[in-house]
Design a protein around this motif. Structure first.
Motif, short mmCIF file in Angstrom:
data_model
loop_
_atom_site.label_atom_id
_atom_site.label_comp_id
_atom_site.label_asym_id
_atom_site.label_seq_id
_atom_site.Cartn_x
_atom_site.Cartn_y
_atom_site.Cartn_z
N GLY A 120 -12.47 28.83 11.13
CA GLY A 120 -13.44 28.11 11.95
C GLY A 120 -14.17 27.01 11.20
N SER A 121 -13.99 26.96 9.88
CA SER A 121 -14.64 25.90 9.09
C SER A 121 -14.03 24.54 9.44
CB SER A 121 -14.46 26.16 7.59
OG SER A 121 -15.05 27.38 7.23
N ARG A 122 -14.88 23.53 9.39
CA ARG A 122 -14.41 22.17 9.66
C ARG A 122 -14.04 21.50 8.34
NH1 ARG A 122 -13.64 19.94 14.53
NH2 ARG A 122 -14.63 21.15 16.17
N VAL A 123 -12.87 20.86 8.35
CA VAL A 123 -12.40 20.11 7.17
C VAL A 123 -11.91 18.75 7.63
CG1 VAL A 123 -11.76 22.18 5.83
CG2 VAL A 123 -10.08 21.11 7.37
N THR A 124 -11.92 17.80 6.71
CA THR A 124 -11.39 16.45 7.02
C THR A 124 -9.94 16.38 6.58
OG1 THR A 124 -13.57 15.44 6.75
CG2 THR A 124 -11.66 13.98 6.60
N VAL A 125 -9.09 15.95 7.50
CA VAL A 125 -7.66 15.83 7.24
C VAL A 125 -7.28 14.36 7.39
CG1 VAL A 125 -5.36 16.47 8.05
CG2 VAL A 125 -7.21 18.15 8.06
N TRP A 126 -6.48 13.86 6.47
CA TRP A 126 -5.99 12.47 6.56
C TRP A 126 -4.58 12.47 7.11
CZ3 TRP A 126 -8.71 8.02 5.50
CH2 TRP A 126 -9.96 8.19 4.90
N THR A 127 -4.35 11.62 8.12
CA THR A 127 -3.02 11.53 8.74
C THR A 127 -2.53 10.10 8.72
OG1 THR A 127 -3.98 11.20 10.95
CG2 THR A 127 -3.53 13.47 10.27
N ASP A 128 -1.19 9.95 8.73
CA ASP A 128 -0.59 8.62 8.80
C ASP A 128 -0.40 8.23 10.26
OD1 ASP A 128 1.58 10.03 9.71
OD2 ASP A 128 2.79 9.75 7.93
N PRO A 129 0.11 7.02 10.55
CA PRO A 129 0.26 6.59 11.95
C PRO A 129 1.11 7.52 12.81
CG PRO A 129 0.42 4.70 10.50
CD PRO A 129 0.37 5.91 9.62
N SER A 130 2.03 8.28 12.17
CA SER A 130 2.87 9.19 12.96
C SER A 130 2.20 10.54 13.16
CB SER A 130 4.23 9.36 12.27
OG SER A 130 4.06 10.01 11.02
N GLY A 131 1.02 10.75 12.58
CA GLY A 131 0.29 11.99 12.76
C GLY A 131 0.55 13.04 11.70
N ARG A 132 1.35 12.74 10.70
CA ARG A 132 1.63 13.70 9.63
C ARG A 132 0.47 13.76 8.64
NH1 ARG A 132 7.20 11.73 7.26
NH2 ARG A 132 5.93 9.84 7.31
N VAL A 133 0.23 14.93 8.09
CA VAL A 133 -0.82 15.10 7.09
C VAL A 133 -0.35 14.47 5.77
CG1 VAL A 133 -2.15 16.78 5.75
CG2 VAL A 133 -1.68 17.20 8.16
N VAL A 134 -1.23 13.68 5.16
CA VAL A 134 -0.92 13.01 3.89
C VAL A 134 -2.08 13.24 2.93
CG1 VAL A 134 0.54 11.25 4.96
CG2 VAL A 134 -1.92 10.85 4.74
N PRO A 135 -1.84 13.05 1.64
CA PRO A 135 -2.95 13.17 0.68
C PRO A 135 -4.02 12.11 0.97
CG PRO A 135 -0.83 13.19 -0.45
CD PRO A 135 -0.56 12.81 0.98
N PRO A 136 -5.26 12.42 0.68
CA PRO A 136 -6.32 11.43 0.94
C PRO A 136 -6.12 10.17 0.12
CG PRO A 136 -7.16 13.29 -0.33
CD PRO A 136 -5.78 13.65 0.10
N PRO A 137 -6.51 9.02 0.64
CA PRO A 137 -6.34 7.76 -0.11
C PRO A 137 -7.29 7.68 -1.29
CG PRO A 137 -7.59 7.37 1.89
CD PRO A 137 -7.15 8.80 1.95
N VAL A 138 -6.90 6.89 -2.26
CA VAL A 138 -7.75 6.64 -3.43
C VAL A 138 -8.75 5.56 -3.05
CG1 VAL A 138 -7.80 5.95 -5.85
CG2 VAL A 138 -5.84 7.23 -4.96
N THR A 139 -10.02 5.85 -3.19
CA THR A 139 -11.06 4.90 -2.80
C THR A 139 -12.16 4.84 -3.85
OG1 THR A 139 -12.24 6.62 -1.58
CG2 THR A 139 -10.69 5.29 -0.32
N GLY A 140 -13.05 3.87 -3.68
CA GLY A 140 -14.24 3.77 -4.52
C GLY A 140 -13.94 3.58 -5.98
N THR A 141 -14.67 4.30 -6.82
CA THR A 141 -14.56 4.16 -8.26
C THR A 141 -13.16 4.53 -8.76
OG1 THR A 141 -16.91 4.69 -8.49
CG2 THR A 141 -15.56 4.82 -10.47
#
Length: 200
Positions: A120-141
């Motif tokens: 029931g915990s909420r988590v953030t998932v990153w998906t590509d345009p086709s809806g597949r789960v992918v590793p989170p993008p590299v951002t910021g520092t």
């Protein structure tokens, strides 16, 4: 063991730039080639490093624009401790999560989450345009550091490549000079032997 004083090294390096009766035209050309080679290697390394860093930053930005963060719900509990692993493992564990994509389709997939998260915990998932789960993008520092490191790694390689070309050109010039000296010695050598009474 004797060491050569720095002033002597500088004089040897600069002798092609001073007036000298033994200096040939090829010596001057070689000196200019070496100087131009160092400058070109430095400029090429700097330009390649900056270009590589900018390309890396652009790739990170493009990937970030293509991916979408979605809020997902864990459908099962997560193990309290991660399985023993080494290397680059960040200690996260796999769990099943469910979310609804932009088209309204309910999707389920395995995602990596922090250990111990209950169902029931909420988590953030990153998906590509086709809806597949992918590793989170590299951002910021992290993205900035990776871009800089890419530039730092590419710059010396580009400079070394240019300097290698200059060394090949210089080596060709030295071989040509040696061939000219051989030809001159073939003409002067017999006369030198006559002048020294046939000795030497």
């Amino acid at each position: 063991m004797t060491r050569t004083p720095p002033t002597a090294v500088i004089r040897v390096w600069l002798w092609r730039w001073r007036r000298n009766p033994l200096k040939r035209h090829s010596d001057v050309v070689e000196a200019w080639i070496v100087l131009a080679g160092w400058l070109l290697a430095l400029l090429a390394g700097l330009a390649a490093g900056v270009a590589a860093a900018q390309t890396s930053e652009s790739a990170f930005a493009t990937r970030l624009a293509r991916l979408h963060p979605v809020s997902a719900v864990l459908t099962d509990g997560v193990a309290r401790t991660p399985a023993a692993a080494g290397g680059y493992d960040d200690g996260r564990v796999w769990a099943t999560a469910r979310w609804t994509d932009a088209a309204g389709t309910v999707r389920t997939d395995h995602v990596e989450v922090a250990p111990g998260a209950p169902a029931g915990s909420r988590v953030t998932v990153w998906t590509d345009p086709s809806g597949r789960v992918v590793p989170p993008p590299v951002t910021g520092t992290a993205a900035d550091v990776q871009a800089v490191l890419t530039g730092v790694l590419v710059a010396p390689a580009a400079g070394a490549l240019v300097w290698g070309g200059v060394r090949l050109l210089r080596g060709s010039l030295i071989r040509r000079r040696m061939a000219e000296w051989d030809e001159e010695w073939k003409q002067i050598g017999p006369r030198w032997g006559n002048l020294s009474g046939g000795v030497g």
